[in-house]
Design an enzyme around this catalytic site. Structure first.
Site, mmCIF file in Angstrom:
data_model
loop_
_atom_site.group_PDB
_atom_site.id
_atom_site.type_symbol
_atom_site.label_atom_id
_atom_site.label_comp_id
_atom_site.label_asym_id
_atom_site.label_seq_id
_atom_site.Cartn_x
_atom_site.Cartn_y
_atom_site.Cartn_z
ATOM 1 N N ALA A 241 0.848 -1.197 0.000
ATOM 2 C CA ALA A 241 0.000 0.000 0.000
ATOM 3 C C ALA A 241 0.883 1.248 0.000
ATOM 4 O O ALA A 241 1.779 1.383 0.838
ATOM 5 C CB ALA A 241 -0.908 0.003 1.222
ATOM 6 N N LYS B 14 8.348 3.731 15.891
ATOM 7 C CA LYS B 14 8.581 4.002 17.329
ATOM 8 C C LYS B 14 7.668 5.097 17.846
ATOM 9 O O LYS B 14 7.243 5.051 19.004
ATOM 10 C CB LYS B 14 10.048 4.356 17.588
ATOM 11 C CG LYS B 14 10.526 5.667 17.009
ATOM 12 C CD LYS B 14 11.372 5.465 15.808
ATOM 13 C CE LYS B 14 11.488 6.717 14.983
ATOM 14 N NZ LYS B 14 12.291 6.604 13.811
ATOM 15 N N GLU C 141 10.762 -5.351 16.364
ATOM 16 C CA GLU C 141 12.214 -5.343 16.557
ATOM 17 C C GLU C 141 12.883 -4.135 15.907
ATOM 18 O O GLU C 141 13.884 -3.614 16.415
ATOM 19 C CB GLU C 141 12.818 -6.640 15.991
ATOM 20 C CG GLU C 141 14.308 -6.801 16.205
ATOM 21 C CD GLU C 141 14.694 -6.806 17.687
ATOM 22 O OE1 GLU C 141 14.368 -7.784 18.378
ATOM 23 O OE2 GLU C 141 15.330 -5.837 18.146
ATOM 24 N N GLY D 10 17.368 0.091 14.796
ATOM 25 C CA GLY D 10 17.488 -0.414 13.421
ATOM 26 C C GLY D 10 17.801 -1.900 13.372
ATOM 27 O O GLY D 10 16.993 -2.736 13.785
ATOM 28 N N GLY E 290 22.464 12.541 4.095
ATOM 29 C CA GLY E 290 21.185 11.820 4.147
ATOM 30 C C GLY E 290 20.901 11.179 5.493
ATOM 31 O O GLY E 290 19.925 10.442 5.631
ATOM 32 N N GLU F 289 17.029 14.359 8.311
ATOM 33 C CA GLU F 289 15.941 14.770 7.421
ATOM 34 C C GLU F 289 16.062 16.266 7.136
ATOM 35 O O GLU F 289 16.744 16.987 7.876
ATOM 36 C CB GLU F 289 14.590 14.562 8.121
ATOM 37 C CG GLU F 289 14.396 13.214 8.736
ATOM 38 C CD GLU F 289 13.811 12.218 7.756
ATOM 39 O OE1 GLU F 289 13.183 12.662 6.786
ATOM 40 O OE2 GLU F 289 14.014 11.016 7.955
ATOM 41 N N ASP G 274 12.932 11.587 18.985
ATOM 42 C CA ASP G 274 13.160 10.196 18.564
ATOM 43 C C ASP G 274 13.777 9.385 19.714
ATOM 44 O O ASP G 274 13.338 8.271 20.015
ATOM 45 C CB ASP G 274 14.084 10.215 17.336
ATOM 46 C CG ASP G 274 14.421 8.840 16.811
ATOM 47 O OD1 ASP G 274 13.595 8.260 16.099
ATOM 48 O OD2 ASP G 274 15.522 8.339 17.129
ATOM 49 N N LYS H 289 12.153 6.170 21.888
ATOM 50 C CA LYS H 289 12.840 4.882 22.036
ATOM 51 C C LYS H 289 13.084 4.577 23.522
ATOM 52 O O LYS H 289 13.004 3.419 23.942
ATOM 53 C CB LYS H 289 14.135 4.895 21.224
ATOM 54 C CG LYS H 289 13.848 4.895 19.722
ATOM 55 C CD LYS H 289 15.066 5.246 18.890
ATOM 56 C CE LYS H 289 14.759 5.203 17.395
ATOM 57 N NZ LYS H 289 15.835 5.772 16.571
HETATM 58 N N1 HSE Z 1 16.242 9.112 12.603
HETATM 59 C C1 HSE Z 1 16.732 7.986 13.332
HETATM 60 C C2 HSE Z 1 18.207 8.169 13.668
HETATM 61 C C3 HSE Z 1 16.604 6.678 12.585
HETATM 62 O O1 HSE Z 1 18.827 9.132 13.238
HETATM 63 O O2 HSE Z 1 18.731 7.313 14.350
HETATM 64 C C4 HSE Z 1 15.311 5.982 12.745
HETATM 65 O O3 HSE Z 1 14.944 5.734 14.041
#
Ligand code: HSE
Length: 439
Positions: free
Chosen positions: A46, A106, A130, A135, A188, A191, A202, A206
């Site tokens: 999708a 997450k 997982e 990652g 890269g 973002e 983030d 986690k």
């Molecule tokens: N943006 C996250 C990082 C990766 O830089 O670790 C995905 O969780």
């Protein structure tokens, strides 16, 4: 012997991880079938825009914009679209229609985990994740299964590769935080809008996931203290290096017990911290991740590797696919969240930690005694003192002093910093960093 029918897999999302998952399901089809005991059919993917150029390994006929119909015909649904909605709704739909689900999301788990886990339990579905933390690094399964008989005491995690890359570059190349961020974007890692990484959202998500698993307690995201890295300066990096530390953005999850203070709970937080240069986490460079964990019986363990990347993260997703699919074929115990401990998630003010406080002070006799008095008035004791004299251009005799404290409550340390800022011998408090990883 009856042969099990092929298992139908639906994929939601075809970004960098999704397209690698689809590619591996197609390329490794025979080997995966041998491991599972039956074939795995990728029945559809999708996407929002089916016209976008896609991975040439994947037949175009698999793409659809009708996620709901795809889900209703699947045994396993893999959600790699990200974001809270419609990911939440689609996972609930999948579980309610009898599918097992896999997600790497997450933000979704940290925000709506209890609702999703309750739905899974109610309908007997399996929910695997997982890839949501670290990652490619196996950390969810070790916490949930391998350490299920132990007592986890503490986790220090480098769980955000972008900020680790930025901080590492500040240490190794002398880049400012903005220069290092620009380089991370060019490569890269970061973002175009780097807020989730550099502001610590983030890492906080986690931390909530790891703390919930480690301490058998649902830790809500709102209870996770969060600080980002944009305020980290090259002066702080240099001061850290002079005193034998490196600065890392850490997810810290702790089991806190102190009968005297009536404390029995857990803490989860994400913030920059000083880590001793000899600590294993200090040697985690670039965009890598690592989770350092202490458990009562196991002692110290460290899990290290690529925390992001399409192919690397796809490895963790495929592991979940094989687990879920094998359970369809051979049965066996499923996974379920264990929240039996139901401990309170404590505010950061109740945490005990150490600080390094950098300040500009007047360079005259008695200053150190006055600073020590401010600390002792707040029940905080000094562990280390460093002083650097200001250059000859300074208007009055001045110095930079860095005080390392012994462990004290956050509340006491925060009050100490305020009192120092108000002290007549301190012209400015220039840096306040927590110290982690010192036993
Ligand atoms: N943006 C996250 C990082 C990766 O830089 O670790 C995905 O969780």
């Amino acid at each position: 012997m009856i042969e099990y029918r092929n298992i139908r897999i639906a994929l939601l999302g075809a970004g960098s991880v999704g397209s690698q998952v689809a590619g591996l399901l197609i390329e490794h089809r025979d080997e995966l079938a041998a491991r599972v005991g039956t074939g795995l059919d990728l029945v559809g993917i999708a996407v929002r825009d089916p016209q976008r150029p896609r991975d040439p390994r994947i037949p175009e006929a698999l793409y659809t914009t009708d996620a709901e119909s795809l889900i209703l015909g699947a045994d396993i649904v893999i959600e790699l679209m990200g974001g809270l909605e419609p990911a939440r709704e689609l996972l609930l739909l999948a579980m309610n229609s009898g599918a097992d689900v896999i997600t790497a999301n997450k933000a979704l788990l940290a925000t709506h985990g209890p609702e999703l886990f309750a739905a899974a339990e109610q309908v007997g579905a399996q929910l695997y994740y997982e890839a949501a933390v670290g990652g490619a690094i196996p950390i969810i399964r070790p916490l949930r299964d391998s350490l299920a008989g132990d007592r986890v005491e503490r986790i220090l995690g480098i769980v955000n590769g972008t900020t680790n890359y930025i901080l590492d570059r500040m240490h190794s190349q002398g880049d400012s935080v903005q220069e290092a961020l620009a380089e991370a974007q060019r490569l890269g890692y970061a973002e175009a809008d780097p807020t989730a990484d550099v502001e610590g959202f983030d890492a906080a998500q986690k931390a909530a996931i790891l703390a919930s698993l480690a301490f058998h307690t649902a830790v809500p995201l709102e209870a996770v203290h969060r600080e980002g890295i944009l305020g980290i300066t090259l002066e702080q990096v240099a001061a850290a290096q002079r005193s034998g530390f490196v600065i890392k953005l850490l997810a810290v999850c702790e089991r806190l017990t102190d009968a005297e203070r009536g404390i029995d709970g857990v803490s989860a937080r994400g913030h920059p911290a000083l880590v001793p240069a000899a600590h294993p986490l200090a040697s985690v460079h670039g965009a890598n991740n690592a989770v350092f964990l202490q458990a009562e019986a196991a002692g110290s363990l460290m899990f290290y590797g690529a925390g992001a990347g399409g192919l690397e993260t796809a490895s963790a997703v495929l592991g979940d696919v094989v687990s879920a699919a094998r359970r369809h074929v051979v049965g066996g115990p499923g996974v379920a969240e264990s929240t039996h401990a139901d401990l309170p998630a404590l505010p950061i003010a109740m945490v005990t930690t150490r600080y390094q406080i950098g300040m500009e002070v007047l360079d005259r006799p008695g200053v150190l005694a006055q600073i020590a008095l401010v600390l002792s008035d707040h029940g905080v004791s000094v562990e280390t003192v460093q002083q650097t004299a200001a250059g000859a251009e300074a208007a009055a005799p001045a110095a930079t002093r860095v005080i390392g404290t012994h462990a004290a409550t956050e509340a006491a340390l925060a009050a100490t910093v305020h009192a120092l800022a108000d002290s007549e011998v301190v012209s400015a408090v220039t840096s306040v960093l927590r110290v982690e990883g010192v036993s």
